[in-house]
Design a protein around this motif. Structure first.
Motif, PDB file in Angstrom:
ATOM      1  N   ASP A 198       6.975  -4.005  -6.150  1.00 21.98           N
ATOM      2  CA  ASP A 198       7.951  -4.344  -5.075  1.00 21.98           C
ATOM      3  C   ASP A 198       8.773  -3.361  -4.713  1.00 21.98           C
ATOM      4  N   GLU A 199       9.402  -2.482  -5.478  1.00 23.01           N
ATOM      5  CA  GLU A 199      10.432  -1.436  -5.302  1.00 23.01           C
ATOM      6  C   GLU A 199       9.479  -0.546  -4.271  1.00 23.01           C
ATOM      7  N   PHE A 200       8.195   0.074  -4.900  1.00 30.77           N
ATOM      8  CA  PHE A 200       7.552   0.931  -3.835  1.00 30.77           C
ATOM      9  C   PHE A 200       7.268   0.366  -2.571  1.00 30.77           C
ATOM     10  N   ARG A 201       7.004  -0.714  -2.185  1.00 26.69           N
ATOM     11  CA  ARG A 201       6.631  -1.314  -0.968  1.00 26.69           C
ATOM     12  C   ARG A 201       7.852  -1.451  -0.178  1.00 26.69           C
ATOM     13  N   GLU A 202       9.067  -1.549  -0.789  1.00 25.33           N
ATOM     14  CA  GLU A 202      10.161  -1.747   0.140  1.00 25.33           C
ATOM     15  C   GLU A 202      10.216  -0.724   1.296  1.00 25.33           C
ATOM     16  N   GLY A 203      10.501  -1.069   2.294  1.00 25.47           N
ATOM     17  CA  GLY A 203      10.831  -0.349   3.374  1.00 25.47           C
ATOM     18  C   GLY A 203       9.432  -0.260   4.311  1.00 25.47           C
ATOM     19  N   PHE A 204       8.446  -0.430   3.836  1.00 24.86           N
ATOM     20  CA  PHE A 204       7.322  -0.555   4.710  1.00 24.86           C
ATOM     21  C   PHE A 204       7.031  -1.834   5.523  1.00 24.86           C
ATOM     22  N   ASP A 205       6.785  -2.129   6.644  1.00 29.29           N
ATOM     23  CA  ASP A 205       6.702  -3.136   7.488  1.00 29.29           C
ATOM     24  C   ASP A 205       5.071  -3.813   7.010  1.00 29.29           C
ATOM     25  N   ALA A 206       4.838  -4.810   7.483  1.00 34.19           N
ATOM     26  CA  ALA A 206       3.790  -5.777   7.303  1.00 34.19           C
ATOM     27  C   ALA A 206       2.331  -4.833   7.509  1.00 34.19           C
ATOM     28  N   SER A 207       2.579  -4.319   8.861  1.00 29.53           N
ATOM     29  CA  SER A 207       1.176  -3.363   9.040  1.00 29.53           C
ATOM     30  C   SER A 207       0.725  -2.116   8.412  1.00 29.53           C
ATOM     31  N   VAL A 208       1.761  -1.633   7.658  1.00 35.11           N
ATOM     32  CA  VAL A 208       1.749  -0.562   6.606  1.00 35.11           C
ATOM     33  C   VAL A 208       1.459  -1.142   5.099  1.00 35.11           C
ATOM     34  N   ASN A 209       1.940  -2.285   5.097  1.00 35.92           N
ATOM     35  CA  ASN A 209       1.708  -2.830   3.585  1.00 35.92           C
ATOM     36  C   ASN A 209       0.376  -3.428   3.529  1.00 35.92           C
ATOM     37  N   SER A 210      -0.047  -3.796   4.359  1.00 34.65           N
ATOM     38  CA  SER A 210      -1.600  -4.434   4.373  1.00 34.65           C
ATOM     39  C   SER A 210      -2.735  -3.335   4.279  1.00 34.65           C
ATOM     40  N   ARG A 211      -2.412  -2.033   4.397  1.00 35.75           N
ATOM     41  CA  ARG A 211      -3.401  -1.007   4.178  1.00 35.75           C
ATOM     42  C   ARG A 211      -3.156  -0.189   3.112  1.00 35.75           C
ATOM     43  N   LEU A 212      -2.207  -0.856   1.958  1.00 37.89           N
ATOM     44  CA  LEU A 212      -1.929  -0.034   0.801  1.00 37.89           C
ATOM     45  C   LEU A 212      -2.627  -0.985  -0.349  1.00 37.89           C
ATOM     46  N   ILE A 213      -3.315  -0.196  -1.138  1.00 40.25           N
ATOM     47  CA  ILE A 213      -4.021  -0.693  -2.235  1.00 40.25           C
ATOM     48  C   ILE A 213      -3.353  -0.193  -3.550  1.00 40.25           C
ATOM     49  N   TYR A 214      -2.461  -1.129  -4.115  1.00 46.18           N
ATOM     50  CA  TYR A 214      -1.862  -0.693  -5.243  1.00 46.18           C
ATOM     51  C   TYR A 214      -2.311  -0.898  -6.605  1.00 46.18           C
ATOM     52  N   VAL A 220      -9.481   8.745   3.481  1.00 46.49           N
ATOM     53  CA  VAL A 220      -8.838   7.585   2.512  1.00 46.49           C
ATOM     54  C   VAL A 220      -7.662   8.860   1.879  1.00 46.49           C
ATOM     55  N   THR A 221      -6.413   8.268   1.461  1.00 49.71           N
ATOM     56  CA  THR A 221      -5.387   9.008   1.164  1.00 49.71           C
ATOM     57  C   THR A 221      -5.124   8.439  -0.470  1.00 49.71           C
ATOM     58  N   ILE A 222      -5.049   9.220  -1.396  1.00 47.78           N
ATOM     59  CA  ILE A 222      -4.730   8.623  -2.794  1.00 47.78           C
ATOM     60  C   ILE A 222      -3.123   9.213  -2.939  1.00 47.78           C
ATOM     61  N   ALA A 223      -2.181   8.353  -3.381  1.00 51.44           N
ATOM     62  CA  ALA A 223      -0.745   8.936  -3.681  1.00 51.44           C
ATOM     63  C   ALA A 223      -0.670   8.482  -5.273  1.00 51.44           C
ATOM     64  N   LEU A 224      -0.278   9.397  -5.907  1.00 51.11           N
ATOM     65  CA  LEU A 224      -0.073   9.391  -7.287  1.00 51.11           C
ATOM     66  C   LEU A 224       1.462   9.546  -7.708  1.00 51.11           C
ATOM     67  N   ASP A 225       2.101   8.440  -7.950  1.00 52.28           N
ATOM     68  CA  ASP A 225       3.535   8.346  -8.466  1.00 52.28           C
ATOM     69  C   ASP A 225       3.730   7.878  -9.964  1.00 52.28           C
ATOM     70  N   SER A 226       3.780   8.979 -10.528  1.00 50.24           N
ATOM     71  CA  SER A 226       3.736  10.436  -9.981  1.00 50.24           C
ATOM     72  C   SER A 226       2.722  11.249 -11.174  1.00 50.24           C
ATOM     73  N   LEU A 227       2.575  12.412 -10.677  1.00 54.77           N
ATOM     74  CA  LEU A 227       1.633  13.334 -11.608  1.00 54.77           C
ATOM     75  C   LEU A 227       2.649  13.706 -12.955  1.00 54.77           C
ATOM     76  N   SER A 228       3.710  13.649 -13.034  1.00 55.92           N
ATOM     77  CA  SER A 228       4.598  14.018 -14.075  1.00 55.92           C
ATOM     78  C   SER A 228       4.245  12.960 -15.157  1.00 55.92           C
ATOM     79  N   TRP A 229       4.465  11.690 -14.729  1.00 56.04           N
ATOM     80  CA  TRP A 229       4.125  10.695 -15.699  1.00 56.04           C
ATOM     81  C   TRP A 229       2.753  10.608 -16.198  1.00 56.04           C
ATOM     82  N   LEU A 230       1.633  10.902 -15.341  1.00 56.66           N
ATOM     83  CA  LEU A 230       0.342  11.288 -15.927  1.00 56.66           C
ATOM     84  C   LEU A 230      -0.050  12.375 -16.705  1.00 56.66           C
TER      85      LEU A 230
END
Length: 265
Positions: A49-65, A100-110
């Motif tokens: 929820d915190e990560f998706r905050e600030g994105f509108d519906a058109s962006v959130n619909s394309r995010l696979i979390y 495709v874009t893959i976002a890692l939040d974060s590499l430090s945690w991994l």
């Protein structure tokens, strides 16, 4: 931002305590989504929820979390049963058509939860280009955005990740104004320039066909050939055996009674 998104492969976003990088990561994700790309997110440090905050519906619909934050130690086995490593490996087998874009939040945690070699191998597999399902269509680029808190790691892991990256973006700033600096740039598929080290020598290092044939047919003295073996095992009737001939000179002392007579002792 446009230049970073033009790359495929791994892009490191290096931030610090003073200059956080999640805002830049989310800005790049938003840009990719608005360009029509599918965006896979492996969330480890903040809730979905915190990560998706600030994105509108058109962006959130394309995010696979893919949520690791909810159950980081996989106690329930419900969110991501295989843990972070299998989650990364599953992303390598994606079947989404198009870039495709893959976002890692974060590499430090991994890095804190996985061995560095295993993480690097997974990142290599992630950043490789993939073809559409069926393998008949052209390959599509895969962009991996990795947020990295560089103050948490030593030079070894940082150097390993840097060697894998196509670009590195370091966040810094002065007087309260943040800026992003591209530290390294390695465009993909750039042909390597072949340099001939013998191009400017003053002598010939190459053999002609006749010289090469003569070299190949030459039997070296130390080579034990089948002919030499047969000659030693079955000497011919006229083959002379080895003999040693010795002729004494005037300075030889052959007196067996006093062999040290010439030493003057």
């Amino acid at each position: 931002m446009e230049s970073v998104l033009a790359l495929g492969g791994l892009v490191l976003l290096r931030d610090s305590v003073e200059w956080e990088g999640r805002s830049l990561l989310k800005a790049l994700i938003k840009k990719s989504a608005l360009c029509g790309e599918r965006v896979h997110i492996l969330g480890c440090e903040v809730s979905e929820d915190e990560f998706r905050e600030g994105f509108d519906a058109s962006v959130n619909s394309r995010l696979i979390y893919h949520d690791l934050f909810r159950d980081p130690l996989n106690w329930s086995g419900e969110a991501l049963p295989g843990g972070p490593l299998e989650a990364l490996q599953a992303m390598c087998k994606r079947t989404d058509p198009g870039p495709v874009t893959i976002a890692l939040d974060s590499l430090s945690w991994l890095l804190l939860h996985l061995p560095c070699p295993a993480l690097c191998q997974a990142l290599c597999a992630l950043s490789q280009q993939h073809s559409r399902p069926g393998g008949s269509s052209p390959v599509e680029p895969v962009r991996v955005l990795g947020l990295l808190h560089e103050e948490l790691h030593g030079p070894g892991p940082l150097g390993a990740l840097s060697s894998l990256a196509q670009a590195e973006v370091t966040l810094s700033g002065t007087m309260g104004q943040a800026s992003a600096h591209i530290l390294s740039w390695r465009p993909q598929q750039r042909p390597a320039r072949q340099v001939d080290p013998t191009a400017h020598v003053t002598f010939n290092l190459h053999l002609s066909e006749s010289e090469r044939a003569a070299k190949d047919s030459l039997t070296l003295p130390f080579q034990f050939s089948s002919e030499k073996q047969q000659a030693l095992l079955h000497p011919g009737p006229r083959q002379a055996t080895g003999r040693i001939f010795y002729e004494p000179d005037a300075y030889d002392d052959l007196d067996q009674e006093d062999p040290d007579d010439d030493l003057d002792v």
